[in-house]
Design a protein around this motif. Structure first.
Motif, mmCIF file in Angstrom:
data_model
loop_
_atom_site.group_PDB
_atom_site.id
_atom_site.type_symbol
_atom_site.label_atom_id
_atom_site.label_comp_id
_atom_site.label_asym_id
_atom_site.label_seq_id
_atom_site.Cartn_x
_atom_site.Cartn_y
_atom_site.Cartn_z
ATOM 1 N N GLN A 198 50.271 2.324 -82.541
ATOM 2 C CA GLN A 198 50.229 1.692 -81.268
ATOM 3 C C GLN A 198 51.195 0.250 -81.330
ATOM 4 O O GLN A 198 50.838 -0.263 -82.413
ATOM 5 C CB GLN A 198 49.038 1.652 -80.330
ATOM 6 N N TYR A 203 46.321 -4.030 -83.884
ATOM 7 C CA TYR A 203 46.066 -4.820 -82.956
ATOM 8 C C TYR A 203 45.761 -6.360 -83.508
ATOM 9 O O TYR A 203 44.536 -6.742 -83.651
ATOM 10 C CB TYR A 203 45.028 -4.386 -82.072
ATOM 11 N N GLN A 206 43.431 -9.192 -82.013
ATOM 12 C CA GLN A 206 41.839 -8.942 -82.064
ATOM 13 C C GLN A 206 41.341 -9.465 -83.288
ATOM 14 O O GLN A 206 40.102 -9.263 -83.768
ATOM 15 C CB GLN A 206 41.503 -7.682 -81.738
ATOM 16 N N PHE A 226 36.993 2.839 -77.566
ATOM 17 C CA PHE A 226 38.451 2.755 -77.636
ATOM 18 C C PHE A 226 38.745 1.905 -79.127
ATOM 19 O O PHE A 226 39.317 1.103 -79.314
ATOM 20 C CB PHE A 226 38.754 1.780 -76.698
ATOM 21 N N SER A 227 38.338 2.866 -80.292
ATOM 22 C CA SER A 227 38.389 2.160 -81.582
ATOM 23 C C SER A 227 39.611 1.911 -82.085
ATOM 24 O O SER A 227 39.855 1.432 -82.886
ATOM 25 C CB SER A 227 37.458 3.144 -82.431
ATOM 26 N N TYR A 228 40.625 2.987 -81.570
ATOM 27 C CA TYR A 228 41.838 2.989 -82.179
ATOM 28 C C TYR A 228 41.773 3.167 -83.730
ATOM 29 O O TYR A 228 41.130 4.297 -84.161
ATOM 30 C CB TYR A 228 42.893 1.651 -82.005
ATOM 31 N N PHE A 232 37.601 -2.898 -85.436
ATOM 32 C CA PHE A 232 36.449 -3.478 -85.185
ATOM 33 C C PHE A 232 35.257 -2.667 -86.163
ATOM 34 O O PHE A 232 34.316 -3.435 -86.720
ATOM 35 C CB PHE A 232 35.928 -3.347 -83.738
ATOM 36 N N GLU A 248 37.456 7.497 -79.471
ATOM 37 C CA GLU A 248 38.819 7.206 -79.149
ATOM 38 C C GLU A 248 39.372 8.571 -78.940
ATOM 39 O O GLU A 248 38.907 9.454 -79.383
ATOM 40 C CB GLU A 248 39.198 6.802 -80.558
ATOM 41 N N SER A 249 40.419 8.646 -77.949
ATOM 42 C CA SER A 249 40.919 9.613 -77.499
ATOM 43 C C SER A 249 42.044 10.319 -78.337
ATOM 44 O O SER A 249 42.321 11.552 -78.213
ATOM 45 C CB SER A 249 41.364 9.411 -75.960
ATOM 46 N N SER A 250 42.875 9.513 -79.212
ATOM 47 C CA SER A 250 43.698 9.977 -79.911
ATOM 48 C C SER A 250 43.152 10.480 -81.367
ATOM 49 O O SER A 250 42.680 9.419 -82.106
ATOM 50 C CB SER A 250 44.862 8.704 -80.255
ATOM 51 N N THR A 275 37.200 11.692 -77.940
ATOM 52 C CA THR A 275 36.747 11.920 -76.395
ATOM 53 C C THR A 275 37.063 11.020 -75.579
ATOM 54 O O THR A 275 37.612 9.817 -75.934
ATOM 55 C CB THR A 275 35.234 12.388 -76.240
ATOM 56 N N ASP A 276 36.930 11.132 -74.253
ATOM 57 C CA ASP A 276 37.258 10.055 -73.229
ATOM 58 C C ASP A 276 36.151 9.113 -73.466
ATOM 59 O O ASP A 276 34.933 9.317 -73.124
ATOM 60 C CB ASP A 276 37.471 10.962 -71.900
ATOM 61 N N ALA A 277 36.281 7.773 -73.321
ATOM 62 C CA ALA A 277 35.350 6.773 -73.534
ATOM 63 C C ALA A 277 34.535 6.568 -72.264
ATOM 64 O O ALA A 277 33.223 6.420 -72.155
ATOM 65 C CB ALA A 277 35.831 5.273 -73.820
ATOM 66 N N PHE A 278 35.140 6.902 -71.022
ATOM 67 C CA PHE A 278 34.549 6.703 -69.845
ATOM 68 C C PHE A 278 33.573 7.865 -69.620
ATOM 69 O O PHE A 278 32.384 7.675 -69.460
ATOM 70 C CB PHE A 278 35.433 6.790 -68.731
ATOM 71 N N ASP A 294 37.048 -1.993 -75.734
ATOM 72 C CA ASP A 294 38.482 -2.659 -75.640
ATOM 73 C C ASP A 294 39.440 -1.788 -75.094
ATOM 74 O O ASP A 294 40.329 -0.898 -75.812
ATOM 75 C CB ASP A 294 38.514 -2.917 -77.071
ATOM 76 N N PRO A 296 42.644 0.358 -73.156
ATOM 77 C CA PRO A 296 43.909 -0.089 -73.177
ATOM 78 C C PRO A 296 44.280 -1.024 -71.595
ATOM 79 O O PRO A 296 43.448 -0.834 -70.885
ATOM 80 C CB PRO A 296 44.848 1.488 -72.862
HETATM 81 N N1 SAH Z 1 40.064 -1.845 -80.356
HETATM 82 C C1 SAH Z 1 41.403 -1.318 -81.037
HETATM 83 C C2 SAH Z 1 42.742 -1.250 -79.967
HETATM 84 C C3 SAH Z 1 41.984 -0.490 -78.538
HETATM 85 S S1 SAH Z 1 43.576 -0.039 -77.935
HETATM 86 C C4 SAH Z 1 41.617 -2.221 -81.925
HETATM 87 O O1 SAH Z 1 41.028 -3.269 -82.086
HETATM 88 O O2 SAH Z 1 42.393 -1.593 -82.978
HETATM 89 C C5 SAH Z 1 43.072 1.260 -77.043
HETATM 90 C C6 SAH Z 1 42.519 2.255 -77.517
HETATM 91 O O3 SAH Z 1 41.941 3.440 -76.608
HETATM 92 C C7 SAH Z 1 43.784 3.189 -77.847
HETATM 93 O O4 SAH Z 1 43.930 3.414 -79.168
HETATM 94 C C8 SAH Z 1 43.895 4.619 -77.051
HETATM 95 O O5 SAH Z 1 44.459 5.598 -77.897
HETATM 96 C C9 SAH Z 1 42.565 4.618 -76.413
HETATM 97 N N2 SAH Z 1 42.268 5.271 -75.292
HETATM 98 C C10 SAH Z 1 43.187 5.048 -74.084
HETATM 99 N N3 SAH Z 1 42.445 5.752 -73.129
HETATM 100 C C11 SAH Z 1 41.284 6.276 -73.637
HETATM 101 C C12 SAH Z 1 40.310 6.985 -73.277
HETATM 102 N N4 SAH Z 1 40.067 7.273 -71.906
HETATM 103 N N5 SAH Z 1 38.969 7.061 -73.737
HETATM 104 C C13 SAH Z 1 39.036 6.740 -75.188
HETATM 105 N N6 SAH Z 1 40.107 6.411 -75.763
HETATM 106 C C14 SAH Z 1 40.923 5.947 -74.961
#
Ligand code: SAH
Length: 389
Positions: A198, A203, A206, A226-228, A232, A248-250, A275-278, A294, A296
């Motif tokens: 990304q 990032y 951060q 949303f760890s990417y 962190f 993280e979803s990816s 999985t989906d963070a929500f 953190d 997107p």
């Molecule tokens: N904290 C990270 C950057 C986060 S960017 C760092 O400091 O490097 C947001 C991340 O959330 C992306 O990697 C994206 O793939 C992920 N993402 C987006 N939607 C999501 C969701 N619904 N659940 C989990 N992860 C998600």
């Protein structure tokens, strides 16, 4: 050079040195020009106000680079690039790292140009017709100014479509290293996928927050939402956290996070949740003593603000419910339309709904290699809060 003549009374933004000239302010173009060509901006009365790069297809019709009557000198762009690179080498400004944003678009007087350095590699994004048309010139200036072994242009499909220029990606100079490359940040090491990751791969914005995480993590159960690639999480492990959960979803990002953690803290107790963070937060989990939230960008435009505020509030409310007494939460928004004031209100609203009290210990934002021009408030996008329950 083509002349861009403004409607009567539509010269205020230009006079305030705002770098974007919007299409609605333009009455007419006198002459013809290729996308990206230099143009001269005149008030309805014929006063010369500024010079910039023309984007005939974009709502931002001209990216303004210099203001006043004087023509930009030959070598103008190269000098700006050199100055941006030179600013980063001021001692103490950025800290111990070989991964730095060298050009931050409008913040460095170079709208349309993003340049990140990862060790001996420079990664470039050309986000305007003007910059895309000057690819070779930009590359030569960056090569000279940085001395880096290689330069790579990442495709920017969204900008290319908006600007009406072909999508382009490839080597700018040198021979490219294998992706991912390794960067260092203090004692931490990260793999950066500059080809497929990304942004340009990492990032960088951060960095200051990662230092905070390393400083406060000791003995804490950490949730990195949303760890990417684990920016962190690695900082928390380096700061002697007790255990880690990354969400993280990816799958690709999470795989790199796994490798990053293994390289920095072999054998560290970590759970990786793809999985989906929500959804994850809604499930019963925790408690945690340090949480990083953190997401997107949830709002790209003004009219998204209400929906995005609700999403941010939901996230924080659930995070607060999973927080142990005395827990720390680092919460971020990277949506420009949600500024620091609104974000603080959202956080307080979330605390109220969660039935938890919270205090702000610190406010966070992008570090000093991401300058924001005072003429371009839109350049401010990252707002963060360090909260304690
Ligand atoms: N904290 C990270 C950057 C986060 S960017 C760092 O400091 O490097 C947001 C991340 O959330 C992306 O990697 C994206 O793939 C992920 N993402 C987006 N939607 C999501 C969701 N619904 N659940 C989990 N992860 C998600």
């Amino acid at each position: 050079m083509v002349d861009v003549v403004l409607h009567p009374g539509r010269d205020r933004a230009v006079r305030r040195r705002h770098p974007w000239l919007l299409s609605g302010a333009v009455d007419r173009l006198e002459g013809t020009a290729e996308p990206g060509a230099w143009c001269r901006v005149l008030s309805a009365e014929g006063e010369v106000l500024a010079y910039g790069h023309l984007s005939p297809e974009s709502r931002i019709r001209v990216r303004l680079l210099c203001f006043g009557k004087e023509l930009p000198a030959p070598g103008f762009l190269e000098e700006r690039i050199e100055a941006a690179v030179a600013r980063r080498s001021a001692v103490g400004l950025i800290g111990e790292t070989d991964a730095v944003r060298l050009v931050n678009a409008e913040g460095d007087g170079l709208p349309g140009l993003i340049v990140d350095r990862y060790a001996d590699l420079v990664v470039v994004k050309l986000g305007s017709a003007g910059m895309a048309m000057r690819r070779e010139k930009v590359a030569a200036a960056l090569r000279r100014a940085t001395g880096a072994a290689a330069g790579f242009e990442r495709a920017d499909t969204v900008s290319a479509r908006r600007e009406g220029v072909p999508v382009h990606e490839g080597v700018l100079w040198g021979s490219l290293p294998e992706s991912p490359v390794t960067i260092r940040e203090g004692s931490r090491r990260y793999l950066v996928d500059f080809r497929g990751g990304q942004k340009t791969g990492f990032y960088l914005d951060q960095r200051d927050a990662r230092d905070w995480v390393a400083r406060v993590a000791s003995g804490r159960r950490v949730l990195d939402l949303f760890s990417y690639t684990g920016g962190f999480a690695v900082a928390a492990a380096a700061g002697a956290a007790a255990e880690l959960t990354l969400v993280e979803s990816s799958a690709v990002a999470l795989d790199l996070a796994r490798r990053n953690l293994a390289a920095n803290a072999p054998g560290f107790p970590a759970h990786f949740e793809r999985t989906d963070a929500f959804e994850f937060l809604r499930r019963e989990s925790g408690p945690y003593d340090l949480m990083i939230v953190d997401p997107p960008p949830l709002a790209r435009r003004r009219h998204d603000v209400t929906r995005a505020s609700r999403a941010h509030k939901d996230l924080l409310m659930f995070a607060l419910r999973r927080a142990a007494p005395g827990a720390l939460i680092l919460a971020f928004t990277c949506s420009h339309p949600i500024g620091p004031d609104l974000f603080r209100k959202i956080a307080f609203g979330a605390a109220l709904d969660a039935g938890r009290s919270a205090r702000v210990l610190h406010t966070l934002g992008a570090p000093s290699d991401h300058p924001v021009s005072i003429d371009h408030p839109e350049g401010h996008y990252l707002s963060g809060l360090l909260l304690q329950t």
